[in-house]
Design a protein around this motif. Structure first.
Motif, PDB file in Angstrom:
ATOM      1  N   PRO A  17      10.012   3.215  -0.831  1.00 44.07           N
ATOM      2  CA  PRO A  17       8.814   3.902  -1.328  1.00 44.07           C
ATOM      3  C   PRO A  17       7.601   3.757  -0.408  1.00 44.07           C
ATOM      4  CG  PRO A  17       9.903   2.750  -3.121  1.00 44.07           C
ATOM      5  CD  PRO A  17      10.604   2.336  -1.855  1.00 44.07           C
ATOM      6  N   TRP A  18       7.428   2.609   0.232  1.00 40.90           N
ATOM      7  CA  TRP A  18       6.270   2.433   1.120  1.00 40.90           C
ATOM      8  C   TRP A  18       6.386   3.289   2.371  1.00 40.90           C
ATOM      9  CZ3 TRP A  18       7.268   0.317   5.875  1.00 40.90           C
ATOM     10  CH2 TRP A  18       8.429  -0.443   6.006  1.00 40.90           C
ATOM     11  N   ALA A  21       5.483   6.764   1.142  1.00 43.87           N
ATOM     12  CA  ALA A  21       4.037   6.882   0.893  1.00 43.87           C
ATOM     13  C   ALA A  21       3.285   7.373   2.132  1.00 43.87           C
ATOM     14  CB  ALA A  21       3.476   5.540   0.426  1.00 43.87           C
ATOM     15  N   ASP A  44      -5.549   5.966   3.621  1.00 42.90           N
ATOM     16  CA  ASP A  44      -4.639   4.853   3.336  1.00 42.90           C
ATOM     17  C   ASP A  44      -4.113   4.163   4.589  1.00 42.90           C
ATOM     18  OD1 ASP A  44      -4.869   5.192   0.590  1.00 42.90           O
ATOM     19  OD2 ASP A  44      -3.130   6.527   0.483  1.00 42.90           O
ATOM     20  N   GLN A  55       0.781  -0.721  11.970  1.00 44.60           N
ATOM     21  CA  GLN A  55       1.954  -0.816  11.103  1.00 44.60           C
ATOM     22  C   GLN A  55       2.503   0.557  10.750  1.00 44.60           C
ATOM     23  OE1 GLN A  55      -0.994  -2.286  10.598  1.00 44.60           O
ATOM     24  NE2 GLN A  55      -0.751  -4.372   9.813  1.00 44.60           N
ATOM     25  N   SER A  56       1.621   1.506  10.496  1.00 50.21           N
ATOM     26  CA  SER A  56       2.096   2.850  10.144  1.00 50.21           C
ATOM     27  C   SER A  56       2.676   3.552  11.364  1.00 50.21           C
ATOM     28  CB  SER A  56       0.992   3.674   9.484  1.00 50.21           C
ATOM     29  OG  SER A  56      -0.103   3.825  10.349  1.00 50.21           O
ATOM     30  N   THR A  59       6.143   2.095  11.850  1.00 48.22           N
ATOM     31  CA  THR A  59       7.037   2.607  10.805  1.00 48.22           C
ATOM     32  C   THR A  59       7.442   4.048  11.084  1.00 48.22           C
ATOM     33  OG1 THR A  59       6.066   1.122   9.171  1.00 48.22           O
ATOM     34  CG2 THR A  59       7.269   3.034   8.318  1.00 48.22           C
TER      35      THR A  59
END
Length: 141
Positions: A17-18, A21, A44, A55-56, A59
């Protein structure tokens, strides 16, 4: 065939889910093991000054490279990230981040991939990543 629609469905069904998101969009998939995935820059994931957090970006790169392994195989397969190296080149600002991932070498049990991330709309490079994925043997049926 593993195309854009199948990749988007795989992203929605199999990822945490993360990760979902981040609102990732599969823009392109090709059978040579190339995946183009983009992410909107939202409050966000932005830090001070509207800069996208690392981090995003990591990912996004890892996820795009996993999708490139599925494109390589023609369907999703279990893979495990065994190494992820991310170089942050400049601040990610703009409307979206686009990640182009590709397979650089595919063996029986290891796959090597590379990803380049650019900020849109200006196309400025913001990060580069490489990863190694372990491919477990398929279980006999």
């Amino acid at each position: 065939m593993f195309g854009k629609n199948e990749a988007q469905a795989f992203l929605a069904d199999a990822f945490a889910p993360w990760v979902q998101a981040l609102d990732l969009t599969v823009d392109e998939i090709d059978p040579e093991g190339r995946a183009v995935v983009s992410m909107p820059i939202t409050a966000d994931i932005a830090r001070m000054g509207g800069i996208v957090c690392g981090q995003s970006l990591a990912t996004l790169a890892d996820t795009a490279m996993v999708l490139s392994t599925a494109a390589h195989f023609g369907a999703p397969r279990d893979v495990a990230t065994t190494n992820l190296d991310t170089q942050f080149l400049s601040a990610g600002r703009g409307a979206r981040i686009r990640c182009t991932a590709r397979i650089t070498r595919a063996g029986r049990s290891l796959i090597f991939a590379q990803a380049d991330l650019v900020a849109l709309p200006d196309g400025k490079p913001v990060a580069s990543a490489s990863a190694t994925f372990f491919v477990p043997e398929k279980a006999p049926r």
